[in-house]
Design a protein around this motif. Structure first.
Motif, short mmCIF file in Angstrom:
data_model
loop_
_atom_site.label_atom_id
_atom_site.label_comp_id
_atom_site.label_asym_id
_atom_site.label_seq_id
_atom_site.Cartn_x
_atom_site.Cartn_y
_atom_site.Cartn_z
N PHE A 26 14.55 1.26 0.05
CA PHE A 26 14.39 2.52 -0.66
C PHE A 26 14.23 2.24 -2.15
CE2 PHE A 26 16.35 3.50 3.30
CZ PHE A 26 15.84 4.75 3.67
N ILE A 27 13.17 2.81 -2.72
CA ILE A 27 12.91 2.66 -4.15
C ILE A 27 13.29 3.97 -4.82
CG2 ILE A 27 11.19 2.13 -5.90
CD1 ILE A 27 9.55 0.81 -3.59
N VAL A 28 14.32 3.94 -5.63
CA VAL A 28 14.95 5.15 -6.16
C VAL A 28 14.50 5.38 -7.60
CG1 VAL A 28 17.13 6.35 -6.52
CG2 VAL A 28 16.95 4.61 -4.71
N HIS A 29 13.61 6.34 -7.80
CA HIS A 29 13.31 6.79 -9.16
C HIS A 29 14.46 7.70 -9.57
CE1 HIS A 29 10.15 8.50 -12.19
NE2 HIS A 29 11.35 8.36 -12.73
N ALA A 30 15.27 7.23 -10.49
CA ALA A 30 16.58 7.83 -10.74
C ALA A 30 16.52 9.08 -11.62
CB ALA A 30 17.52 6.80 -11.35
N LEU A 34 0.84 -1.19 0.00
CA LEU A 34 0.00 0.00 0.00
C LEU A 34 0.88 1.24 0.00
CD1 LEU A 34 -2.67 1.61 0.45
CD2 LEU A 34 -2.34 1.23 2.92
N GLN A 35 0.73 2.08 -1.03
CA GLN A 35 1.48 3.34 -1.04
C GLN A 35 0.62 4.45 -0.45
OE1 GLN A 35 2.47 6.11 -4.38
NE2 GLN A 35 4.59 5.46 -3.97
N GLU A 54 3.21 -4.50 2.91
CA GLU A 54 4.21 -3.44 3.03
C GLU A 54 3.48 -2.11 2.98
OE1 GLU A 54 7.14 -3.47 -0.16
OE2 GLU A 54 7.12 -1.29 -0.22
N ILE A 55 4.03 -1.13 3.68
CA ILE A 55 3.54 0.25 3.58
C ILE A 55 4.65 1.06 2.93
CG2 ILE A 55 2.72 2.29 4.80
CD1 ILE A 55 0.82 -0.10 5.01
N ASN A 56 4.31 1.78 1.86
CA ASN A 56 5.29 2.58 1.14
C ASN A 56 4.91 4.05 1.22
OD1 ASN A 56 5.95 3.89 -1.85
ND2 ASN A 56 7.63 2.68 -1.02
N LEU A 57 5.87 4.90 1.54
CA LEU A 57 5.62 6.34 1.63
C LEU A 57 6.06 7.01 0.33
CD1 LEU A 57 4.78 8.85 3.25
CD2 LEU A 57 7.14 8.98 4.09
N ASN A 58 5.16 7.78 -0.26
CA ASN A 58 5.43 8.49 -1.51
C ASN A 58 6.23 9.75 -1.23
OD1 ASN A 58 5.22 10.26 -3.78
ND2 ASN A 58 3.43 9.16 -4.50
N CYS A 59 7.48 9.76 -1.66
CA CYS A 59 8.32 10.96 -1.61
C CYS A 59 8.84 11.26 -3.00
CB CYS A 59 9.49 10.76 -0.64
SG CYS A 59 9.03 10.65 1.09
N GLY A 60 8.04 10.93 -4.02
CA GLY A 60 8.51 11.08 -5.38
C GLY A 60 7.56 11.75 -6.33
N VAL A 107 3.14 -0.39 13.03
CA VAL A 107 2.92 -1.64 12.30
C VAL A 107 4.12 -2.57 12.44
CG1 VAL A 107 1.45 -0.47 10.61
CG2 VAL A 107 3.89 -0.76 10.11
N SER A 108 3.87 -3.83 12.13
CA SER A 108 4.95 -4.82 12.18
C SER A 108 5.46 -5.17 10.78
CB SER A 108 4.47 -6.09 12.88
OG SER A 108 3.35 -6.64 12.20
N ILE A 109 4.76 -4.72 9.73
CA ILE A 109 5.21 -4.98 8.36
C ILE A 109 6.22 -3.91 7.94
CG2 ILE A 109 3.13 -6.21 7.66
CD1 ILE A 109 2.04 -3.64 6.48
N ASP A 110 6.90 -4.14 6.81
CA ASP A 110 7.93 -3.22 6.34
C ASP A 110 7.34 -1.86 5.98
OD1 ASP A 110 9.88 -5.11 6.62
OD2 ASP A 110 9.97 -5.64 4.49
N VAL A 111 8.09 -0.81 6.32
CA VAL A 111 7.79 0.55 5.90
C VAL A 111 8.91 0.99 4.97
CG1 VAL A 111 7.49 2.95 6.61
CG2 VAL A 111 6.52 1.10 8.00
N THR A 112 8.57 1.27 3.72
CA THR A 112 9.56 1.60 2.70
C THR A 112 9.30 3.00 2.16
OG1 THR A 112 8.28 0.73 0.82
CG2 THR A 112 9.60 -0.86 2.09
N VAL A 113 10.27 3.54 1.42
CA VAL A 113 10.16 4.90 0.90
C VAL A 113 10.49 4.89 -0.59
CG1 VAL A 113 11.05 7.25 1.02
CG2 VAL A 113 10.78 5.91 3.13
N LYS A 114 9.63 5.52 -1.39
CA LYS A 114 9.91 5.72 -2.82
C LYS A 114 10.21 7.19 -3.04
CE LYS A 114 8.26 4.46 -7.44
NZ LYS A 114 8.45 5.74 -8.16
N HIS A 115 11.32 7.50 -3.68
CA HIS A 115 11.77 8.89 -3.76
C HIS A 115 12.51 9.14 -5.07
CE1 HIS A 115 15.98 7.74 -2.82
NE2 HIS A 115 15.41 6.80 -2.11
N ARG A 116 12.78 10.39 -5.35
CA ARG A 116 13.60 10.80 -6.48
C ARG A 116 15.06 10.94 -6.02
NH1 ARG A 116 11.00 12.42 -11.44
NH2 ARG A 116 8.79 11.89 -11.20
N ILE A 117 15.93 11.35 -6.94
CA ILE A 117 17.33 11.55 -6.56
C ILE A 117 17.63 13.00 -6.23
CG2 ILE A 117 18.19 9.55 -7.82
CD1 ILE A 117 19.03 11.47 -10.08
#
Length: 335
Positions: free
Chosen positions: A163-167, A64-65, A88-94, A127-137
């Motif tokens: 970390f998910i890197v939109h390059a 879930l983003q 997974e919980i993903n935070l939109n920083c992109g 939460v106990s599931i992964d918290v991830t971040v999607k971001h730019r460079i």
């Protein structure tokens, strides 16, 4: 339940990666990670939670983003996501859109790493599931590697390990979201350097990746590859991903296009029976619109798309239209 690694994933894409799209993709690949469209904290805290979070069990592993910038709101929303069964919980920083910027989240959050760290910590505590971040460079004219390195370092201290890197940079003023996906130059080496500098972190790369050879090259340098528009416009690219990238896991899929069509007819029939409501509820086009690229590059692809774009036929709500579309191809002899 645990799933395989995020070696391959499909990006969160607004108006595209809804639950019907994800079920469709699941007929092609069992183990590729799937992501929701971005859901704002306001939509969850003040709207119809079920409408935003309901999904089918077969979509796992699915993330879930979230879009937001208030730690407490994000923590509550992440908890809802966990309770609903997301992996997974993903935070939109992109996201660079003006609408998102007005909400003070998305790519503009990269200018506030301390706030992002607070948001990540609040979610991780909830939460106990992964918290991830999607971001730019980078954002706007900030193009130094040190900027994204320090951003990732700060957020990692708050406990995020993926970390998910939109390059590409995000240009917050002057470019549309579409232009932001195409104009800022890709700098894949920034993602590679992040993996080098933070070997303990899981680094996924995103942006402009279209072919299996490109995926294989990136995987020499980072932990995973996230596909975006190519996975949507040419979804059968993902056929064989289970065998190639998840060979050690059971339950992989090696379906052909005809079998995908048959599975989606069954899915559409069940969904329309449950939610169709005499044309006032779910419409067939809500499902079939995600399938227009299934025959990309195949004989009869144009006729397939035209059949599934016929508004009068779609309005009848008969999933057999998918079989008619298939009949315009030569798959009987090709698969």
């Amino acid at each position: 339940m645990s799933y395989g690694p995020r070696t391959i994933s499909v990006a969160p894409m607004m108006d595209w990666t809804d639950r019907h799209c994800r079920v469709f993709h699941r007929q092609i690949t069992r183990h590729t990670w799937l992501y929701t469209e971005m859901v704002t904290t306001g939509a969850l805290l003040y709207g119809d939670v079920g409408r935003h979070l309901n999904f089918s069990d077969e979509e796992h592993p699915v993330a879930l983003q979230l879009g937001g910038s208030e730690p407490a709101d994000l923590a509550k929303s992440a908890k809802l996501g966990e309770q609903w069964g997301y992996d997974e919980i993903n935070l939109n920083c992109g996201c660079p859109s003006e609408r998102v910027q007005k909400g003070a989240f998305g790519a503009c959050l990269m200018a506030e790493p301390t706030l992002v760290a607070d948001c990540v910590k609040a979610m991780r505590d909830a939460v106990s599931i992964d918290v991830t971040v999607k971001h730019r460079i980078g954002i706007d004219d900030v193009e130094s590697y040190e900027f994204v390195r320090d951003f990732v370092g700060k957020i990692a201290e708050a406990g995020s390990k993926t970390f998910i890197v939109h390059a590409r940079n995000a240009i917050l003023k002057g470019l549309s979201p579409k232009e932001n996906r195409e104009i800022p130059p890709l700098k894949y080496d920034y993602a590679y350097r992040l993996k080098h500098d933070f070997p303990e972190l899981e680094i996924l790369i995103n942006g402009g990746i279209k072919t299996v050879p490109e995926i294989d090259e990136h995987l020499k340098h980072v932990d995973g590859v996230m596909l975006g528009r190519e996975a949507y416009h040419n979804p059968f690219l993902m056929a064989g991903f289970d065998a190639r990238y998840y060979a050690g896991l059971d339950g992989g899929i090696q379906a052909n296009r005809s079998e995908v069509i048959e599975a989606m007819i069954a899915y559409a029939s069940a969904q329309l029976a449950q939610h169709g409501d005499g044309g006032k509820g779910l419409r067939l086009n809500s499902i079939t619109r995600h399938m227009l690229g299934l025959m990309a590059g195949m004989p009869g692809a144009r006729a397939f798309r035209q059949t599934l774009s016929d508004s009068k036929r779609l309005a009848l709500g008969d999933p057999a239209l998918l079989m008619e579309a298939l009949s315009h191809t030569q798959l009987v002899t090709l698969e």
